[in-house]
Scaffold this active site. Structure first.
Site, short mmCIF file in Angstrom:
data_model
loop_
_atom_site.label_atom_id
_atom_site.label_comp_id
_atom_site.label_asym_id
_atom_site.label_seq_id
_atom_site.Cartn_x
_atom_site.Cartn_y
_atom_site.Cartn_z
N ASP A 1 101.44 -60.61 -52.46
CA ASP A 1 102.27 -59.73 -52.46
C ASP A 1 103.14 -59.38 -51.08
OD1 ASP A 1 104.27 -57.54 -52.73
OD2 ASP A 1 102.63 -55.96 -52.92
N GLU B 1 94.85 -58.55 -55.64
CA GLU B 1 96.13 -58.62 -54.89
C GLU B 1 95.91 -58.36 -53.36
OE1 GLU B 1 100.45 -55.98 -54.96
OE2 GLU B 1 99.20 -56.59 -57.02
N GLU C 1 95.07 -49.98 -55.73
CA GLU C 1 95.27 -49.72 -57.30
C GLU C 1 94.10 -50.21 -57.87
OE1 GLU C 1 98.98 -51.97 -58.10
OE2 GLU C 1 100.13 -50.30 -56.72
N GLU D 1 101.93 -43.46 -58.98
CA GLU D 1 102.09 -44.38 -60.04
C GLU D 1 101.46 -43.90 -61.39
OE1 GLU D 1 101.34 -48.39 -58.74
OE2 GLU D 1 102.78 -48.34 -57.01
N SER E 1 104.13 -48.89 -49.61
CA SER E 1 103.25 -49.82 -48.93
C SER E 1 104.13 -51.10 -49.13
CB SER E 1 102.11 -50.10 -49.91
OG SER E 1 101.39 -51.31 -49.24
N ASP F 1 94.66 -53.85 -56.66
CA ASP F 1 95.38 -54.21 -55.52
C ASP F 1 95.12 -53.84 -54.22
OD1 ASP F 1 97.69 -54.50 -53.66
OD2 ASP F 1 99.08 -53.14 -54.70
#
Length: 445
Positions: free
Chosen positions: A325, A298, A168, A211, A42, A245
């Protein structure tokens, strides 16, 4: 003085099985220092150029051109230079590239050399990498600070094959007394979450994403509910916060003020109620922040949706950290605008977004002086290199996210932080674990 005697780049594989760049630097002292470059799935539209080969090899993702640039263009120009002089080394590479976004040599080529040079500089000084980063940044504050880890325990978005739009979901041990305790809390919650998910959805739902987090078939609300259930079962309701996120650039509807939270579904199967306007999405965040102990969000809006960024920061930014971000991409020129427009109040630090250590440090100092928080970050395509642990401590970022406590390329960073805490704890100036004070640690640029 330790100078560069040789530089060699090579193509290796990241955690997703895609090629990336690794660089070895040999110095006049006879030592060798190695660094490797991560890669995101991403990615922000304004990130520095990650040079890929194209063609059929590795489905176009080879990096032999970037490696060739390391070996044939960068290496000859840097031989004989002082490894301790990071700014001069990085400036030379930017001069060789000659573009604004590192499109000629590739940010992955430049960063590989920049990272290896930083390690060589620390070696020349005979100090740990985190102390070298602190000196490069001008951080002389003592004692040093260990960041709060943001464990990505549920994966969605571009990082998982489920229908979940948000990318996330973090467990954040803000109430721990030490980083070591924070790791224990994160691991215990992670294992309890696996049990919660398995009970609700079966064993297949406990398969992990890029992740290391789980990828169950849940909504944003039910994902947070399961995390809080796991926190309660682990016995840490008084020590854990949560975060998100959203990575909303991935599901912004082009040229419209709408966000499609059902963007992974086929057109004929879409849920119309999950198509939200910017105001409706902001209201959704506020609702979640009222229901759950959310301390950070985020990328709540698209990288070009500046109006909604400023609105959500004004309405939620005191209670909840708003992290840029894709919006800021560790780029000082874009960060200046974000500061002026009060678009967010924290930076996600990703060195490969900008492509050099010196530029990353400049970004951190700029946002800290504006009163922002900083979260050091991995990428979804990672390597075993653990330099971001040292970066988080050296630049006193207060926060770090590097996935779940699962998968070796993720735990490598957490393990390095455990080593750093142990090393600093043996000194007179014992380290601080920042905990709930992560937005304003003791060095602010």
């Amino acid at each position: 003085m330790s100078t560069i005697s040789a530089i060699h780049g090579r193509e290796i594989l990241d955690s997703r099985g895609n090629p990336t760049v690794e660089v070895d630097i040999k110095t006049s002292s006879g030592e060798m220092f190695r660094a490797s470059v991560p890669s995101g799935a991403s990615t922000g539209a304004y990130e520095a150029v990650e040079l890929r080969d194209g063609g059929s090899r590795f489905m176009g993702k080879g990096v032999t051109k970037a490696v060739e640039n390391v070996n044939k263009i960068i290496a000859p120009a840097l031989i004989g230079m002082d490894t301790r002089d990071q700014e001069t080394l990085d400036a030379k590479m930017l001069e060789l590239d000659g573009t604004k976004n590192k499109g000629a040599l590739g940010a992955n080529a430049i960063l590989g050399v920049s990272l290896a040079a930083a390690k060589a500089g620390a070696g020349a000084k005979g100090i740990p990498l985190y102390k070298h980063f602190a000196e490069l940044g001008g951080n002389t504050v003592s004692p040093m600070t260990l960041p709060v880890p943001c464990f990505n325990v549920i994966n969605g978005g571009e990082h998982a094959g489920n229908a979940l739009a948000f990318q996330e979901f973090f467990v954040i041990p803000t109430g721990a007394a030490t980083f070591k305790e924070a790791m224990a809390i994160g691991c215990e919650v992670f294992h309890n979450l696996k049990k919660v998910i398995k009970k609700k959805f079966g064993g297949d739902a406990t398969l992990i994403g890029d992740e290391g987090g789980f990828a169950p078939p849940c909504t944003a609300e039910s994902g947070l509910e399961m995390i809080m259930e796991a926190v309660e079962k682990a016995g840490y309701l008084d020590k854990c916060s949560v975060g998100l996120d959203v990575a909303s650039s991935e599901f912004k509807v082009k040229d419209k003020d709408f966000y499609d939270l059902d963007f992974k579904s086929a057109p004929e199967n879409k849920d119309a109620s999950m198509m939200l306007s910017g105001d409706e999405l902001a209201a959704f965040y506020a609702k979640l922040a009222d229901q759950y102990p959310i301390v950070t969000i985020e990328d709540p809006f698209d990288q070009d949706d500046w109006k909604n960024w400023s609105k959500v920061t004004a309405s939620l930014g005191t209670k909840v950290q708003i992290v840029g971000d894709d919006l800021t991409v560790t780029n000082v020129d874009i960060i200046k605008r974000a500061i002026a427009e009060k678009a967010c109040n924290a930076l996600l630090l990703k060195v490969n977004q900008i492509g050099s250590i010196s530029e990353s440090i400049a970004a951190v100092k700029m946002v800290k002086q504006a009163g922002w928080g900083v979260m050091t970050s991995h990428r979804s395509g990672e390597t075993e290199d653990n330099y971001i642990a040292d970066l988080a401590v050296g630049l006193c970022t207060g926060e770090i996210k590097t996935g779940a406590p699962c998968r070796g390329e993720r735990t490598a960073k957490y393990n390095q932080l455990l080593r750093i805490e142990e090393e600093l704890s043996a000194t007179a100036a014992k380290p601080i674990y920042i905990g709930s004070g992560f937005r304003t640690p003791n060095w602010m640029g």
